[in-house]
Design an enzyme around this catalytic site. Sequence first.
Site: not given
Ligand code: PSU
Length: 303
Positions: A24, A141, A158
Amino acid sequence: MNSMKINPEVQQALLNNKPVVALESTIISHGMPYPKNVETALRVEQVLRDHDVVPATIGIIDGEPIVGMTPEEIELFGKTKGIGKASRRDLPVIYAKKLWAATTVASTMIIAAQAGIEVFVTGGIGGVHRGAQETMDISADLQELAKTNVTVICAGAKAILDLPLTLEYLETMGVPVLGFQTKELPAFYTRHSGLKVDYEIENYQEAAKIILEKRKNSLLGGILITNPIPEKYAMDDNIINNAIDKALRMADEQGIKGKDTTPFLLKTIVELTGGDSLESNIQLVLNNALVGAEIAKEVCKQK
Ligand code: PSU
Ligand code: MN
């Protein structure tokens, strides 16, 4: 459908049942600071190549999905300010307006599936945020894992997230959560969360078998394979948990919301740990690439 730019090397591999792993670009544009983000993205690609797997880093340029970005494009995604973060809901707008955007786990899965790539390696996925009972902040996701046929290899989720609720959500959505040589859900910076995964998988062969059974039986959706960070790169529980708690308080005080939340928390945790969390983050992604490469190879072999 929209046109898609598939790198010729990726296309060739896919046509010949040679292993390809998707990567990604949100992790590059929004997940790590420059220049470590670019260095890491290129190192991950190299790990895959060293294992005879073709990397396909995915992003969107001028409204066109790119499957297999060049090193120059990766560099641009790493250093250009203002590249957006596109999840599923953003895609039609990005395409119509011919914008550039980094793809999250959700949108990378969509594009990977359209290109015919089964295995996708990243660091961590989005999940149910703490306090989601009030905020409804649940990463897209998780829905994507429910409906798009791609296997995601990550280091768990996390602890900025509510991990028990994230697992509940995945269960409801019918997403298998597998532990690679572990019974416990890894918590990204650490190997332990105190929570159980659905099943432990012992080796690459078993992982590939599960993937192929899911496809053969038309059980739509993704599979989540969680792979713990190597012990020597794992963070001290107290240090990381204090940093996470503090970062969450800061996000609250500063009114950070929506798609800005995850990038804000990651960046703040790096600052609060004096860069240690970034080093762990880099190492866990490299480690996921090792496992993802071997699983992708097994899938090709068993197909
Ligand atoms: N977790 C990480 N690094 C990241 C992300 C998540 O440790 O860069 C990124 C990924 O691209 C994931 C996104 O799909 O954050 C999730 O964002 P949101 O919580 O806004 O859906
Ligand atoms: Mn969110």
